[in-house]
Design an enzyme around this catalytic site. Structure first.
Site, PDB file in Angstrom:
ATOM      1  N   HIS A  25       0.844  -1.203   0.000  1.00  7.96           N
ATOM      2  CA  HIS A  25       0.000   0.000   0.000  1.00  7.96           C
ATOM      3  C   HIS A  25       0.878   1.251   0.000  1.00  7.96           C
ATOM      4  CE1 HIS A  25      -4.069   1.806   1.324  1.00  7.96           C
ATOM      5  NE2 HIS A  25      -3.256   2.825   1.077  1.00  7.96           N
ATOM      6  N   HIS A  27       1.217   5.041  -2.323  1.00  9.60           N
ATOM      7  CA  HIS A  27       0.656   5.878  -3.398  1.00  9.60           C
ATOM      8  C   HIS A  27       1.782   6.555  -4.176  1.00  9.60           C
ATOM      9  CE1 HIS A  27      -3.647   5.739  -2.085  1.00  9.60           C
ATOM     10  NE2 HIS A  27      -3.080   5.429  -0.924  1.00  9.60           N
ATOM     11  N   GLY A 183     -10.088   7.764  -1.528  1.00 12.93           N
ATOM     12  CA  GLY A 183     -10.758   9.056  -1.364  1.00 12.93           C
ATOM     13  C   GLY A 183     -11.592   9.024  -0.101  1.00 12.93           C
ATOM     14  N   GLU A 213     -10.545   3.307   7.504  1.00 10.39           N
ATOM     15  CA  GLU A 213      -9.401   4.150   7.870  1.00 10.39           C
ATOM     16  C   GLU A 213      -9.875   5.135   8.931  1.00 10.39           C
ATOM     17  OE1 GLU A 213      -7.805   6.286   4.567  1.00 10.39           O
ATOM     18  OE2 GLU A 213      -6.155   7.153   5.690  1.00 10.39           O
ATOM     19  N   ASP A 302       1.864   3.997   2.846  1.00  8.49           N
ATOM     20  CA  ASP A 302       0.814   4.905   2.370  1.00  8.49           C
ATOM     21  C   ASP A 302       1.427   6.051   1.548  1.00  8.49           C
ATOM     22  OD1 ASP A 302      -1.857   5.325   2.000  1.00  8.49           O
ATOM     23  OD2 ASP A 302      -2.222   6.316   3.915  1.00  8.49           O
TER      24      ASP A 302
END
Ligand SMILES: [Zn+2]
Length: 364
Positions: A25, A27, A183, A213, A302
């Site tokens: 995970h 981004h 999102g 989350e 992340d």
């Protein structure tokens, strides 16, 4: 949990860096080098909040740390703004892999939303191709030290999830391992994109969903029981379905029990959760309890830029907070590799030929 551990000491940061690590995970638009942002912004005349790499890096960390979601999201306006051409995407993708290699990552799935990179006229296909080019350049240069796959993300407040799901299937034999939605969770439940998830299931394709989350159990329940997610992005709030009595007796609700029984992987991102307030501190992060209860826990970054983190930093801070040993870190790593969207034989090869020997060498 370390009773049978032959080496019951907390590893040094350098040992953690050397240990093989798996990242599920991360981004792409949350991991740029500040110096690269400055150079790319210059090329497209995009105005940045700071002019040199050091203060820009600090600005990103402070904005992400501010506790304001508006400021946190503003940071992505700047990274996404400089990722709108083929060469820029290729460069960012290449540097991402270079940074992961330097961090000791041996397998990574890196995600981004193609629909956010088309403002200067690129097609969705061209976006995916440019990122793939960067990944391939860097993996080739690393000489087999890392395997990297793309995950294509759809934004949950937009209506392009079906298109992005089709894109991920079209690219599945060319570097894309799966699909994700991301999102704001509140107001945008995953069931809003049910057609995309049903399509992926019919295509025997893989997907994860950002769920649990900040938002609670209903989001996790929908992601798994309605949408059929293979993994949970974060999934921290699954602890809301677990009670620990004063005498230490643990009771799992039906959803938490299902997640544990079915070995549904939790893509946990401790530093990010502390920044966004989903956890109060690393020491109090639910990852400790979930690890004790043997959920399929994985450790992730992340957004490396916003959280000023790395796999080494994440694992080392967990080791310090919870006393985890190399054996525990190996457990997280094998959990992650088992949970990757890579064919079974390739996963097994990385576990047997890279991860186990890597940890054995460190222990020896
Ligand atoms: Zn994420």
């Amino acid at each position: 949990m370390s009773v049978t551990d032959p080496e019951p000491t907390v590893p040094t940061r350098d040992q953690v860096r050397q240990a093989p690590k798996v990242l599920l995970h991360d981004h792409l638009d949350g991991g740029l080098r500040p110096a690269t942002i400055i150079e790319l912004a210059d090329e497209v005349h995009h105005e940045l909040p700071a002019g040199d790499a050091e203060s820009l890096g600090r600005w990103f960390a402070e904005a992400a740390d501010s506790g304001s979601l508006v400021r946190y999201l503003e940071t992505f306006d700047h990274t996404v703004a400089v990722m709108q051409t083929g060469p820029a995407l290729t460069r960012v993708a290449r540097e991402c892999v270079e940074d992961l290699v330097a961090d000791g990552v041996v397998y990574a799935e890196v995600r981004y939303a193609p629909e956010q990179h088309v403002t200067q006229g690129l097609t969705l296909d061209e976006v995916v191709a440019a990122v793939q080019e960067g990944f391939e350049q860097a993996t080739e240069a690393a000489g087999g030290r890392i395997v990297v796959r793309q995950l294509l993300t759809a934004m949950r407040h937009q209506a392009r999830s079906m298109e992005i799901a089709e894109l991920s299937v079209a690219w599945r034999d060319r570097g894309v391992a799966g699909f994700d939605i991301a999102g704001a969770e509140a107001g945008y439940p995953p069931t809003r994109h049910l057609d995309a998830f049903e399509y992926l299931q019919r295509e025997s394709s893989h997907f994860t969903i950002h769920a649990g989350e900040a938002f609670g159990l209903p989001s996790i329940w929908q992601a798994i029981q309605w949408c059929g997610a293979d993994r949970l992005g974060h999934g921290v709030r699954i602890v809301d379905d677990i009670t620990v009595a004063d005498d230490g007796t643990v009771t799992l609700g039906r959803l938490a029990a299902y997640v544990r029984d079915m070995r549904i992987p939790l893509e946990m991102c401790p530093a990010s959760n502390v920044q966004t307030g989903a956890a109060t501190s690393i020491a109090e992060h639910p990852i400790g309890l979930l690890t004790d209860l043997r959920f399929r826990v994985t450790v992730n970054t992340d957004n490396r830029l916003m959280s000023q983190t790395s796999m080494t930093a994440e694992m080392h801070s967990l080791a310090e907070a919870f006393g985890y040993t190399l054996t525990d870190l190996r457990w997280f790593t094998i959990n992650a590799m088992k949970s990757a969207f890579l064919p079974f034989d390739e996963r097994l090869a990385i576990i047997d030929e890279v991860i186990k020997p890597g940890y054995a060498a460190l222990a020896g």
